[in-house]
Design a protein around this motif. Structure first.
Motif, PDB file in Angstrom:
ATOM      1  N   ASP A   1       8.127  -1.256   2.972  1.00 59.36           N
ATOM      2  CA  ASP A   1       7.738  -1.756   4.293  1.00 59.36           C
ATOM      3  C   ASP A   1       6.524  -0.966   4.789  1.00 59.36           C
ATOM      4  OD1 ASP A   1       7.458  -2.410   6.946  1.00 59.36           O
ATOM      5  OD2 ASP A   1       9.559  -2.073   7.478  1.00 59.36           O
ATOM      6  N   LEU A   2       5.366  -1.633   4.855  1.00 61.63           N
ATOM      7  CA  LEU A   2       4.145  -0.966   5.333  1.00 61.63           C
ATOM      8  C   LEU A   2       3.770  -1.423   6.743  1.00 61.63           C
ATOM      9  CD1 LEU A   2       1.862  -1.042   2.131  1.00 61.63           C
ATOM     10  CD2 LEU A   2       3.178   0.890   3.025  1.00 61.63           C
ATOM     11  N   SER A   3       4.691  -2.136   7.404  1.00 64.44           N
ATOM     12  CA  SER A   3       4.312  -2.750   8.693  1.00 64.44           C
ATOM     13  C   SER A   3       3.953  -1.713   9.750  1.00 64.44           C
ATOM     14  CB  SER A   3       5.426  -3.666   9.199  1.00 64.44           C
ATOM     15  OG  SER A   3       6.625  -2.945   9.342  1.00 64.44           O
ATOM     16  N   ASN A   4       4.521  -0.514   9.636  1.00 65.14           N
ATOM     17  CA  ASN A   4       4.185   0.525  10.623  1.00 65.14           C
ATOM     18  C   ASN A   4       3.374   1.650  10.002  1.00 65.14           C
ATOM     19  OD1 ASN A   4       5.446  -0.534  12.984  1.00 65.14           O
ATOM     20  ND2 ASN A   4       7.411  -0.157  11.968  1.00 65.14           N
ATOM     21  N   ALA A   5       2.661   1.339   8.898  1.00 59.88           N
ATOM     22  CA  ALA A   5       1.931   2.391   8.184  1.00 59.88           C
ATOM     23  C   ALA A   5       0.918   3.070   9.099  1.00 59.88           C
ATOM     24  CB  ALA A   5       1.234   1.810   6.961  1.00 59.88           C
TER      25      ALA A   5
ATOM     26  N   TYR B   1       4.432   6.335  -0.926  1.00 60.02           N
ATOM     27  CA  TYR B   1       4.783   6.019  -2.307  1.00 60.02           C
ATOM     28  C   TYR B   1       5.385   4.612  -2.272  1.00 60.02           C
ATOM     29  CZ  TYR B   1       7.001   6.399  -6.921  1.00 60.02           C
ATOM     30  OH  TYR B   1       7.389   6.191  -8.231  1.00 60.02           O
ATOM     31  N   ALA B   2       4.724   3.656  -2.927  1.00 63.63           N
ATOM     32  CA  ALA B   2       5.059   2.251  -2.706  1.00 63.63           C
ATOM     33  C   ALA B   2       4.987   1.456  -4.009  1.00 63.63           C
ATOM     34  CB  ALA B   2       4.093   1.663  -1.680  1.00 63.63           C
ATOM     35  N   PRO B   3       6.143   1.167  -4.645  1.00 67.73           N
ATOM     36  CA  PRO B   3       6.119   0.405  -5.901  1.00 67.73           C
ATOM     37  C   PRO B   3       5.469  -0.963  -5.709  1.00 67.73           C
ATOM     38  CG  PRO B   3       8.316   1.303  -5.477  1.00 67.73           C
ATOM     39  CD  PRO B   3       7.504   1.537  -4.240  1.00 67.73           C
ATOM     40  N   ILE B   4       4.665  -1.360  -6.691  1.00 67.73           N
ATOM     41  CA  ILE B   4       4.113  -2.708  -6.710  1.00 67.73           C
ATOM     42  C   ILE B   4       4.995  -3.517  -7.650  1.00 67.73           C
ATOM     43  CG2 ILE B   4       2.117  -4.091  -7.426  1.00 67.73           C
ATOM     44  CD1 ILE B   4       0.367  -1.897  -6.327  1.00 67.73           C
ATOM     45  N   VAL B   5       5.447  -4.674  -7.189  1.00 65.70           N
ATOM     46  CA  VAL B   5       6.363  -5.480  -7.999  1.00 65.70           C
ATOM     47  C   VAL B   5       5.801  -6.884  -8.192  1.00 65.70           C
ATOM     48  CG1 VAL B   5       8.446  -4.175  -7.386  1.00 65.70           C
ATOM     49  CG2 VAL B   5       7.742  -6.091  -5.941  1.00 65.70           C
TER      50      VAL B   5
ATOM     51  N   LEU C   1      14.747   3.836  -7.035  1.00 65.04           N
ATOM     52  CA  LEU C   1      13.720   3.832  -5.990  1.00 65.04           C
ATOM     53  C   LEU C   1      14.156   2.982  -4.792  1.00 65.04           C
ATOM     54  CD1 LEU C   1      10.541   3.576  -8.293  1.00 65.04           C
ATOM     55  CD2 LEU C   1      11.496   5.620  -7.199  1.00 65.04           C
ATOM     56  N   ASP C   2      15.466   2.872  -4.583  1.00 70.12           N
ATOM     57  CA  ASP C   2      16.025   2.033  -3.513  1.00 70.12           C
ATOM     58  C   ASP C   2      15.401   2.318  -2.153  1.00 70.12           C
ATOM     59  OD1 ASP C   2      17.837   2.673  -5.702  1.00 70.12           O
ATOM     60  OD2 ASP C   2      19.242   1.301  -4.726  1.00 70.12           O
ATOM     61  N   SER C   3      15.113   3.591  -1.895  1.00 76.89           N
ATOM     62  CA  SER C   3      14.623   3.923  -0.550  1.00 76.89           C
ATOM     63  C   SER C   3      13.201   3.404  -0.310  1.00 76.89           C
ATOM     64  CB  SER C   3      14.685   5.430  -0.307  1.00 76.89           C
ATOM     65  OG  SER C   3      13.909   6.093  -1.263  1.00 76.89           O
ATOM     66  N   PHE C   4      12.549   2.908  -1.378  1.00 77.71           N
ATOM     67  CA  PHE C   4      11.204   2.345  -1.215  1.00 77.71           C
ATOM     68  C   PHE C   4      11.231   0.817  -1.321  1.00 77.71           C
ATOM     69  CE2 PHE C   4      10.901   6.561  -3.255  1.00 77.71           C
ATOM     70  CZ  PHE C   4      10.284   7.247  -2.214  1.00 77.71           C
ATOM     71  N   VAL C   5      12.429   0.231  -1.207  1.00 74.16           N
ATOM     72  CA  VAL C   5      12.572  -1.231  -1.277  1.00 74.16           C
ATOM     73  C   VAL C   5      13.080  -1.719   0.072  1.00 74.16           C
ATOM     74  CG1 VAL C   5      13.673  -3.164  -2.455  1.00 74.16           C
ATOM     75  CG2 VAL C   5      13.111  -1.088  -3.742  1.00 74.16           C
TER      76      VAL C   5
ATOM     77  N   TYR D   1       7.191 -10.018   0.869  1.00 75.39           N
ATOM     78  CA  TYR D   1       6.491  -9.556  -0.332  1.00 75.39           C
ATOM     79  C   TYR D   1       6.995 -10.327  -1.545  1.00 75.39           C
ATOM     80  CZ  TYR D   1      10.672  -6.613  -1.136  1.00 75.39           C
ATOM     81  OH  TYR D   1      11.958  -6.156  -1.339  1.00 75.39           O
ATOM     82  N   LEU D   2       6.183 -10.354  -2.589  1.00 79.06           N
ATOM     83  CA  LEU D   2       6.545 -11.051  -3.824  1.00 79.06           C
ATOM     84  C   LEU D   2       7.708 -10.322  -4.496  1.00 79.06           C
ATOM     85  CD1 LEU D   2       2.884 -11.620  -5.008  1.00 79.06           C
ATOM     86  CD2 LEU D   2       4.495 -13.410  -4.282  1.00 79.06           C
ATOM     87  N   GLY D   3       8.688 -11.061  -4.981  1.00 76.52           N
ATOM     88  CA  GLY D   3       9.805 -10.460  -5.699  1.00 76.52           C
ATOM     89  C   GLY D   3      10.976 -10.077  -4.815  1.00 76.52           C
ATOM     90  N   LYS D   4      10.841 -10.322  -3.497  1.00 71.58           N
ATOM     91  CA  LYS D   4      11.904  -9.888  -2.586  1.00 71.58           C
ATOM     92  C   LYS D   4      13.234 -10.591  -2.890  1.00 71.58           C
ATOM     93  CE  LYS D   4      12.738  -9.162   2.344  1.00 71.58           C
ATOM     94  NZ  LYS D   4      12.344  -9.600   3.699  1.00 71.58           N
ATOM     95  N   ALA D   5      13.187 -11.905  -3.128  1.00 66.04           N
ATOM     96  CA  ALA D   5      14.429 -12.649  -3.377  1.00 66.04           C
ATOM     97  C   ALA D   5      15.127 -12.118  -4.628  1.00 66.04           C
ATOM     98  CB  ALA D   5      14.124 -14.141  -3.517  1.00 66.04           C
ATOM     99  N   ALA D   6      14.335 -11.846  -5.668  1.00 64.47           N
ATOM    100  CA  ALA D   6      14.925 -11.335  -6.919  1.00 64.47           C
ATOM    101  C   ALA D   6      15.570  -9.968  -6.686  1.00 64.47           C
ATOM    102  CB  ALA D   6      13.850 -11.237  -8.001  1.00 64.47           C
TER     103      ALA D   6
END
Ligand code: THG
Length: 368
Positions: A83-87, A94-98, A261-265, A273-278
Motif C-alpha cells: 500500500d503506497l497510498s500514504n507514501a 520495501y515493496a514487492p512487484i507482482v 513477505l505478508d506484511s508488504f501485501v 494492484y495487479l495480482g491482488k485477487a490471486a
C-alpha cells in the motif's frame, strides 16, 4: 576454473569501475546487465572487515526506474502489492512487484522523490520494460526512464563516523529508511539510511559522475584510520541477516506470501494492484509452501542453482542459498519447503545433493 567475464558496452561498467579495479576487485557478478563487484579479498575476509569497519560499495546495479507524470502514482501502485497510498516523500518502502498472478517479479525499494516522481530501486529484473508495457497497454500519462543514477553504499559499524566526516553532523539525525538531500561540493545528493547489510549504513544516490568520483575518493581518504575499503554485498552477511536476494531465494514462480513477505501485501479494499485477487485467494486458502531457514550439519556448501531437497524419497522443496556461517559455526540455508514437511527445531535427515544431511528447520531471520 579460471575463466573471466568478457566485458563490453552491453555488460555495462559504472562510473566507479575504474576505481574498483585500481583497488583490486577479485570478481564480478552481473546484475541488471551491469557489473557488480562480488569480492575484493575473499568472502570471509570481506565479511569480517564489513562487520568491524566500513566499506564503500559500488552498487550502481541498483538501477532506478523513474516513473514520472500525472499517472505516476496510479502506475506505481498498480505494479506493487504494498500500500503506497500514504507514501511519504522522505521514506523508503520495501515493496514487492507482482504480476497478475501475484508472483514476484522484483523486490525493490520504492521512493517518492518528488510529488509526481517515483524511483523504483530494482533488484535484478527488467522492471522498466514491465512498467512500460503496462503504461502503454493502459494508455497512461507517464514517462518511464532509467536516469543516470549510480548508488554508492557506505556500510559497516564505522559508516556513521565516516559519513559524519564527509557530510557533517546532521547526517547522524537521518533515521533508518528515511532519505534527505545533503551537500557535497555544492551538489545535492539524495542519501538514505539503508543498504543491503545489517551492519548499519547509508546509500548515496549519485546523479553526477564527476562529483560522484570525487565523493568516492573523499570517502576513501577520510576513512583511512577507520580502515575503509571498497566492498560489495556479502553472501555470508546477508544470509546471517536474513536479507532475501531476488533470483537466488525467490523468483517469478513464487508469491510474496510464500516468501514470508505478508506484511508488504495489502488487502485494503481501496488499493488497486495487479495480482491482488490471486493473492487474496492464496491468503484465504493458506500457502502450501514457504521459505524457511535450514541449519545444516556441514562444513561448507555452495549453491549455484536450486538444489532439490528430499525426505524419504519425496521431493519436499529446494535449497536456494547457503553458506558457511562463522557466527553459527554451521552452514545456513534458505529453502522453499512444503508446509506439511516443516517442523521447527527438530533434527531431520534430508537428502541434499544426493547425501543424507542432518538439518534443523528454523524461522527466518536466523536467531543465534
Ligand atoms: N538498496 C537499494 N536498492 C536495492 C537494494 C538495496 N535494490 C535491489 C535490492 N537491494 C532490493 N531488495 C532489498 C531487500 C531487502 C532490503 C532492501 C532491498 C532491506 N530490508 C530490510 C530488512 O529486511 O530488514 C528492511 C525491510 C523493511 O522493514 O521495510 O533493507 O539494498 N537502494
Amino acid at each position: 576454473m579460471n575463466s573471466t567475464i568478457a566485458k563490453s558496452a552491453r555488460l555495462r561498467s559504472t562510473p566507479f569501475t575504474q576505481r574498483i579495479e585500481e583497488y583490486g576487485v577479485q570478481s564480478y557478478t552481473v546484475y541488471n546487465h551491469m557489473l557488480l563487484p562480488a569480492s575484493f579479498h575473499g568472502a570471509i575476509d570481506d565479511y569480517n572487515h564489513l562487520k568491524e569497519n566500513v566499506q564503500v560499495w559500488d552498487v550502481s546495479v541498483e538501477r532506478q526506474v523513474q516513473i514520472k507524470g500525472p499517472d505516476a502514482d496510479y502506475l506505481t501502485q498498480l505494479i506493487t502489492c504494498r500500500d503506497l497510498s500514504n507514501a511519504k516523500d522522505h521514506l523508503c518502502y520495501y515493496a514487492p512487484i507482482v504480476d497478475d498472478q501475484g508472483k514476484i517479479l522484483n523486490d525493490p525499494l520504492i521512493m517518492k522523490v518528488h510529488p509526481d516522481t517515483w524511483w523504483v530501486s530494482i533488484a535484478d529484473t527488467d522492471i522498466l520494460l514491465y512498467a512500460k508495457g503496462i503504461a502503454i497497454g493502459k494508455n497512461l500519462d507517464v514517462e518511464i526512464t532509467e536516469p543516470n543514477v549510480n548508488p554508492l553504499a557506505v556500510q559497516g559499524p564505522k559508516s556513521f563516523e565516516l559519513m559524519r566526516r564527509v557530510f557533517g553532523e546532521e547526517i547522524l539525525n537521518l533515521k533508518f529508511f528515511h532519505f534527505k538531500r545533503y551537500n557535497f561540493q555544492d551538489h545535492q545528493f539524495l542519501i538514505a539510511r539503508s543498504g543491503w547489510s545489517k551492519q548499519g549504513g547509508f546509500e548515496i544516490y549519485v546523479d553526477h559522475d564527476e562529483i560522484g568520483l570525487q565523493l568516492f575518493d573523499k570517502l576513501i581518504e577520510k576513512g583511512k584510520d577507520l580502515k575503509v575499503r571498497p566492498g560489495c554485498p556479502n553472501l555470508i552477511e546477508r544470509i546471517e541477516s536474513g536479507l532475501l536476494s531476488y533470483g537466488n531465494d525467490m523468483d517469478m514462480n513464487d508469491t510474496p506470501l510464500e516468501c514470508n513477505l505478508d506484511s508488504f501485501v495489502s488487502f485494503n479494499p481501496d488499493i488497486e494492484y495487479l495480482g491482488k485477487a490471486a493473492l487474496q485467494k492464496q491468503k484465504d486458502q493458506g500457502v502450501s509452501r514457504s521459505l524457511i531457514g535450514l541449519v545444516l550439519d556441514l562444513d561448507e556448501i555452495s549453491v549455484t542453482q536450486y538444489i532439490p531437497i528430499k525426505k524419504d524419497g519425496h521431493l519436499i522443496g529446494s535449497l536456494r542459498s547457503a553458506c558457511y556461517s562463522p557466527e553459527f559455526n554451521k552452514c545456513l540455508g534458505i529453502a522453499m519447503v512444503d508446509k506439511s514437511y516443516q517442523s521447527l527445531e527438530q533434527n531431520l535427515s534430508l537428502e541434499i545433493n544426493g547425501n543424507e544431511i542432518s538439518a534443523k528447520m528454523t524461522n527466518l531471520p536466523f536467531q543465534k
